[in-house]
Design an enzyme around this catalytic site. Structure first.
Site, PDB file in Angstrom:
ATOM      1  N   TYR A  50       0.853  -1.191   0.000  1.00  0.00           N
ATOM      2  CA  TYR A  50       0.000   0.000   0.000  1.00  0.00           C
ATOM      3  C   TYR A  50       0.886   1.237   0.000  1.00  0.00           C
ATOM      4  O   TYR A  50       2.006   1.229   0.490  1.00  0.00           O
ATOM      5  CB  TYR A  50      -1.009  -0.001   1.148  1.00  0.00           C
ATOM      6  N   CYS A  51       0.384   2.301  -0.609  1.00  0.00           N
ATOM      7  CA  CYS A  51       1.129   3.552  -0.799  1.00  0.00           C
ATOM      8  C   CYS A  51       2.524   3.291  -1.375  1.00  0.00           C
ATOM      9  O   CYS A  51       3.541   3.669  -0.791  1.00  0.00           O
ATOM     10  CB  CYS A  51       1.231   4.319   0.516  1.00  0.00           C
TER      11      CYS A  51
END
Length: 279
Positions: free
Chosen positions: A148-149
């Site tokens: 994620y990110c």
């Protein structure tokens, strides 16, 4: 890494430790803090600052996340799981904060505009490597697909990400921010974000390419180092490392003139956040 070491070798480090304030300390307050410190450091009223912070069960969204077609469904799901949701004022996408995630901000003066984006990232990467000299694992900085990110300065060991870095610049001050998954399950955090995106996308096509999250590529430092680590453990390593890098470190909090700035920045980020999330 020469440039990053020059950035880390400040004459002194002002340390603001907010890692143990407790659950009443909100993430929006942290972003207002960093904006305040950027302005203070950029104006020369403060030297370089190292700030540490921990927040209870919060999902921090990026601006692109607020454009998800079914954002309300995703946010409702996170609330059901006991997580608060805010939108940050620096780049990136959704990240998970909880009691096992230590956040660090390094705030540098940049009046000459000499701190390039990569130089700031390199400084934080170098700091994390210096904090763990007793571990043989190689800490890499490269994008971890499926995390994620994701970003080009994801920090990982053996292809599993434990940290992400972002930057914020205001008034000749540069804040380099990192979240470090110290303990807990990296894959469980990733599963939470994966489900958020599934619900918030609602099966619709989007112009922006949101990450296809693979939980197995996320881990905590405790998992990667195969030994229990806590936020206080890592805080001690941070302070010891800064002491070696600088002639002096000292503990501090916001000064009276900074508190006035802080109130204004907090009001600004709160209004903006409420508008974006339709609260």
């Amino acid at each position: 890494m020469n440039d990053s070491k020059t950035l880390l070798n400040q004459p002194e480090w002002r340390v603001i430790d907010q890692s143990s304030i407790g659950p009443h300390f909100q993430a929006l307050q942290s972003f207002a803090m960093d904006d305040t410190l950027c302005a203070a450091v950029g104006s020369g009223e403060s030297g370089a600052v190292a700030r540490s912070w921990v927040h209870d069960k919060t999902i921090v969204l990026g601006i692109q996340d607020t454009r998800l077609p079914q954002l309300d469904r995703g946010v409702d799901y996170l609330r059901e799981k006991g997580f608060k949701t805010i939108v940050r004022n620096s780049g990136g996408l959704a990240v998970v904060l909880d009691e096992g995630v230590l956040n660090l901000s390094l705030v540098f003066p940049d009046s000459g505009q000499k701190i390039g984006i990569n130089r700031g990232y390199d400084a934080m990467w170098e700091l994390i490597r210096l904090m763990f000299p007793d571990f043989s694992a190689d800490i890499e900085a490269r994008e971890i697909i499926g995390s994620y990110c994701p970003g080009s300065y994801d920090l990982s060991i053996g292809g599993r990400k434990f940290a992400g870095i972002s930057q914020r610049r205001i008034r000749n001050g540069a804040a380099v921010q990192i979240y470090l998954c110290v303990s807990g399950s990296g894959s469980e955090r990733a599963k939470l974000v994966r489900e958020f995106y599934r619900l918030a996308k609602g099966g619709q096509e989007t112009k922006f390419d949101y990450p296809d999250i693979r939980p197995e590529v996320m881990a905590s430092l405790s998992e990667l180092m195969e030994q229990p680590l806590t936020v206080p453990d890592v805080m001690l390593r941070l302070l010891q490392t800064l002491q070696k890098l600088s002639g002096r470190i000292y503990s501090d909090s916001l000064r009276p003139e900074e508190l006035l700035l802080y109130e204004g920045y907090l009001e600004r980020v709160t209004e903006r956040n409420n508008k974006v999330l339709f609260l």
